[in-house]
Write a protein that holds these residues in place. Structure first.
Motif, PDB file in Angstrom:
ATOM      1  N   ALA A  17       0.854  -1.190   0.000  1.00 45.36           N
ATOM      2  CA  ALA A  17       0.000   0.000   0.000  1.00 45.36           C
ATOM      3  C   ALA A  17       0.881   1.228   0.000  1.00 45.36           C
ATOM      4  CB  ALA A  17      -0.913   0.001   1.214  1.00 45.36           C
ATOM      5  N   LEU A  18       0.386   2.277  -0.606  1.00 44.37           N
ATOM      6  CA  LEU A  18       1.097   3.550  -0.655  1.00 44.37           C
ATOM      7  C   LEU A  18       0.190   4.616  -0.060  1.00 44.37           C
ATOM      8  CD1 LEU A  18       3.524   5.213  -1.666  1.00 44.37           C
ATOM      9  CD2 LEU A  18       2.275   5.511  -3.800  1.00 44.37           C
ATOM     10  N   ILE A  19       0.676   5.288   0.971  1.00 45.46           N
ATOM     11  CA  ILE A  19      -0.093   6.371   1.581  1.00 45.46           C
ATOM     12  C   ILE A  19       0.797   7.604   1.698  1.00 45.46           C
ATOM     13  CG2 ILE A  19      -1.611   4.819   2.869  1.00 45.46           C
ATOM     14  CD1 ILE A  19      -0.034   5.605   5.381  1.00 45.46           C
ATOM     15  N   ASP A  20       0.183   8.750   1.603  1.00 43.29           N
ATOM     16  CA  ASP A  20       0.888  10.017   1.803  1.00 43.29           C
ATOM     17  C   ASP A  20       0.623  10.485   3.225  1.00 43.29           C
ATOM     18  OD1 ASP A  20       1.975  10.315  -0.764  1.00 43.29           O
ATOM     19  OD2 ASP A  20       0.082  11.122  -1.514  1.00 43.29           O
ATOM     20  N   ILE A  21       1.677  10.890   3.903  1.00 41.14           N
ATOM     21  CA  ILE A  21       1.561  11.424   5.256  1.00 41.14           C
ATOM     22  C   ILE A  21       1.971  12.886   5.202  1.00 41.14           C
ATOM     23  CG2 ILE A  21       2.383  11.275   7.639  1.00 41.14           C
ATOM     24  CD1 ILE A  21       2.962   8.304   7.108  1.00 41.14           C
ATOM     25  N   SER A  22       1.022  13.755   5.411  1.00 43.92           N
ATOM     26  CA  SER A  22       1.311  15.191   5.418  1.00 43.92           C
ATOM     27  C   SER A  22       1.909  15.571   6.770  1.00 43.92           C
ATOM     28  CB  SER A  22       0.036  15.988   5.163  1.00 43.92           C
ATOM     29  OG  SER A  22       0.301  17.358   5.286  1.00 43.92           O
ATOM     30  N   THR A  23       3.071  16.174   6.746  1.00 41.49           N
ATOM     31  CA  THR A  23       3.743  16.586   7.985  1.00 41.49           C
ATOM     32  C   THR A  23       3.639  18.089   8.226  1.00 41.49           C
ATOM     33  OG1 THR A  23       5.853  16.801   6.841  1.00 41.49           O
ATOM     34  CG2 THR A  23       5.381  14.667   7.862  1.00 41.49           C
ATOM     35  N   THR A  24       2.783  18.774   7.477  1.00 42.96           N
ATOM     36  CA  THR A  24       2.701  20.225   7.615  1.00 42.96           C
ATOM     37  C   THR A  24       2.218  20.660   8.989  1.00 42.96           C
ATOM     38  OG1 THR A  24       0.508  20.188   6.609  1.00 42.96           O
ATOM     39  CG2 THR A  24       2.354  20.643   5.153  1.00 42.96           C
ATOM     40  N   ASN A  25       1.421  19.854   9.657  1.00 48.47           N
ATOM     41  CA  ASN A  25       0.932  20.212  10.999  1.00 48.47           C
ATOM     42  C   ASN A  25       1.743  19.567  12.112  1.00 48.47           C
ATOM     43  OD1 ASN A  25      -1.182  21.809  10.014  1.00 48.47           O
ATOM     44  ND2 ASN A  25      -2.462  20.015   9.710  1.00 48.47           N
ATOM     45  N   PHE A  26       2.809  18.859  11.758  1.00 50.00           N
ATOM     46  CA  PHE A  26       3.676  18.241  12.762  1.00 50.00           C
ATOM     47  C   PHE A  26       4.700  19.261  13.235  1.00 50.00           C
ATOM     48  CE2 PHE A  26       3.397  13.540  11.213  1.00 50.00           C
ATOM     49  CZ  PHE A  26       2.022  13.578  11.348  1.00 50.00           C
ATOM     50  N   PRO A  27       5.140  19.168  14.473  1.00 50.57           N
ATOM     51  CA  PRO A  27       6.227  20.052  14.912  1.00 50.57           C
ATOM     52  C   PRO A  27       7.550  19.619  14.275  1.00 50.57           C
ATOM     53  CG  PRO A  27       5.675  18.494  16.640  1.00 50.57           C
ATOM     54  CD  PRO A  27       4.661  18.296  15.552  1.00 50.57           C
ATOM     55  N   SER A  28       8.446  20.565  14.093  1.00 43.77           N
ATOM     56  CA  SER A  28       9.773  20.231  13.576  1.00 43.77           C
ATOM     57  C   SER A  28      10.510  19.370  14.589  1.00 43.77           C
ATOM     58  CB  SER A  28      10.586  21.492  13.303  1.00 43.77           C
ATOM     59  OG  SER A  28      10.035  22.208  12.229  1.00 43.77           O
ATOM     60  N   GLY A  29      11.227  18.386  14.093  1.00 44.83           N
ATOM     61  CA  GLY A  29      11.996  17.516  14.974  1.00 44.83           C
ATOM     62  C   GLY A  29      12.008  16.092  14.469  1.00 44.83           C
ATOM     63  N   VAL A  30      12.449  15.183  15.310  1.00 48.84           N
ATOM     64  CA  VAL A  30      12.578  13.775  14.958  1.00 48.84           C
ATOM     65  C   VAL A  30      11.216  13.095  15.063  1.00 48.84           C
ATOM     66  CG1 VAL A  30      13.683  11.588  15.560  1.00 48.84           C
ATOM     67  CG2 VAL A  30      14.968  13.722  15.730  1.00 48.84           C
ATOM     68  N   LEU A  31      10.854  12.342  14.020  1.00 47.85           N
ATOM     69  CA  LEU A  31       9.586  11.621  13.978  1.00 47.85           C
ATOM     70  C   LEU A  31       9.885  10.130  13.896  1.00 47.85           C
ATOM     71  CD1 LEU A  31       6.460  11.532  13.616  1.00 47.85           C
ATOM     72  CD2 LEU A  31       6.885  11.693  11.162  1.00 47.85           C
ATOM     73  N   GLN A  32       9.321   9.369  14.789  1.00 54.09           N
ATOM     74  CA  GLN A  32       9.465   7.910  14.775  1.00 54.09           C
ATOM     75  C   GLN A  32       8.193   7.346  14.150  1.00 54.09           C
ATOM     76  OE1 GLN A  32      10.104   6.187  18.624  1.00 54.09           O
ATOM     77  NE2 GLN A  32       9.753   4.110  17.905  1.00 54.09           N
ATOM     78  N   LEU A  33       8.335   6.688  13.003  1.00 54.92           N
ATOM     79  CA  LEU A  33       7.212   6.129  12.274  1.00 54.92           C
ATOM     80  C   LEU A  33       7.246   4.614  12.441  1.00 54.92           C
ATOM     81  CD1 LEU A  33       4.891   6.592  10.225  1.00 54.92           C
ATOM     82  CD2 LEU A  33       6.596   6.290   8.434  1.00 54.92           C
ATOM     83  N   THR A  34       6.183   4.037  13.000  1.00 54.87           N
ATOM     84  CA  THR A  34       6.121   2.596  13.241  1.00 54.87           C
ATOM     85  C   THR A  34       4.874   2.028  12.590  1.00 54.87           C
ATOM     86  OG1 THR A  34       7.179   2.944  15.392  1.00 54.87           O
ATOM     87  CG2 THR A  34       6.194   0.796  15.011  1.00 54.87           C
ATOM     88  N   VAL A  35       5.045   0.910  11.882  1.00 58.43           N
ATOM     89  CA  VAL A  35       3.931   0.193  11.270  1.00 58.43           C
ATOM     90  C   VAL A  35       3.674  -1.057  12.100  1.00 58.43           C
ATOM     91  CG1 VAL A  35       3.127  -1.006   9.195  1.00 58.43           C
ATOM     92  CG2 VAL A  35       4.551   1.050   8.988  1.00 58.43           C
ATOM     93  N   PHE A  36       2.401  -1.237  12.500  1.00 60.99           N
ATOM     94  CA  PHE A  36       2.013  -2.375  13.330  1.00 60.99           C
ATOM     95  C   PHE A  36       1.115  -3.313  12.529  1.00 60.99           C
ATOM     96  CE2 PHE A  36       2.752   1.110  16.251  1.00 60.99           C
ATOM     97  CZ  PHE A  36       3.494   0.519  17.264  1.00 60.99           C
ATOM     98  N   ASN A  37       1.124  -4.582  12.892  1.00 54.76           N
ATOM     99  CA  ASN A  37       0.175  -5.515  12.294  1.00 54.76           C
ATOM    100  C   ASN A  37      -1.127  -5.482  13.094  1.00 54.76           C
ATOM    101  OD1 ASN A  37       0.599  -7.091  14.590  1.00 54.76           O
ATOM    102  ND2 ASN A  37       1.768  -8.663  13.519  1.00 54.76           N
ATOM    103  N   SER A  38      -2.081  -6.344  12.762  1.00 48.53           N
ATOM    104  CA  SER A  38      -3.391  -6.318  13.416  1.00 48.53           C
ATOM    105  C   SER A  38      -3.329  -6.702  14.892  1.00 48.53           C
ATOM    106  CB  SER A  38      -4.363  -7.249  12.694  1.00 48.53           C
ATOM    107  OG  SER A  38      -3.881  -8.585  12.733  1.00 48.53           O
ATOM    108  N   LEU A  39      -2.242  -7.331  15.318  1.00 46.67           N
ATOM    109  CA  LEU A  39      -2.055  -7.701  16.732  1.00 46.67           C
ATOM    110  C   LEU A  39      -1.223  -6.664  17.483  1.00 46.67           C
ATOM    111  CD1 LEU A  39      -1.331 -11.507  16.235  1.00 46.67           C
ATOM    112  CD2 LEU A  39      -3.502 -10.422  16.871  1.00 46.67           C
ATOM    113  N   TRP A  40      -1.029  -5.504  16.891  1.00 51.26           N
ATOM    114  CA  TRP A  40      -0.236  -4.408  17.460  1.00 51.26           C
ATOM    115  C   TRP A  40       1.221  -4.800  17.705  1.00 51.26           C
ATOM    116  CZ3 TRP A  40      -1.322   0.569  17.394  1.00 51.26           C
ATOM    117  CH2 TRP A  40      -2.643   0.936  17.192  1.00 51.26           C
ATOM    118  N   GLN A  41       1.736  -5.656  16.837  1.00 50.89           N
ATOM    119  CA  GLN A  41       3.159  -5.988  16.878  1.00 50.89           C
ATOM    120  C   GLN A  41       3.854  -5.128  15.826  1.00 50.89           C
ATOM    121  OE1 GLN A  41       2.632 -10.094  15.903  1.00 50.89           O
ATOM    122  NE2 GLN A  41       2.798 -10.753  18.031  1.00 50.89           N
ATOM    123  N   PRO A  42       4.944  -4.455  16.182  1.00 49.19           N
ATOM    124  CA  PRO A  42       5.636  -3.625  15.192  1.00 49.19           C
ATOM    125  C   PRO A  42       6.272  -4.486  14.107  1.00 49.19           C
ATOM    126  CG  PRO A  42       6.843  -3.684  17.262  1.00 49.19           C
ATOM    127  CD  PRO A  42       5.568  -4.408  17.495  1.00 49.19           C
TER     128      PRO A  42
END
Length: 66
Positions: A17-42
């Motif tokens: 899947a391809l999704i766009d994540i707009s960061t315009t409303n995020f604060p400047s700094g380090v962002l940790q992006l984690t993808v989880f499965n349906s059991l909330w396992q990273p």
């Protein structure tokens, strides 16, 4: 740690899947992006830097005559 985005992606009939994540409303700094499965396992994680120009300033350097 703050949660800025949560989204469900159904991959039942797809391999990716391809999704766009707009960061315009995020604060400047380090962002940790984690993808989880349906059991909330990273299953994937990335660290990125968001630069929304919030910490800009004009710097002046003056030399002293000795």
């Amino acid at each position: 740690m703050l949660l800025f985005l949560k989204s469900k992606i159904k991959l039942e009939n797809k391999l990716n899947a391809l999704i766009d994540i707009s960061t315009t409303n995020f604060p400047s700094g380090v962002l940790q992006l984690t993808v989880f499965n349906s059991l909330w396992q990273p299953v994937a994680e990335r660290i990125i830097f968001v630069n929304n120009q919030q910490y800009q300033f004009n710097a002046n350097i003056n030399s002293l005559a000795v």
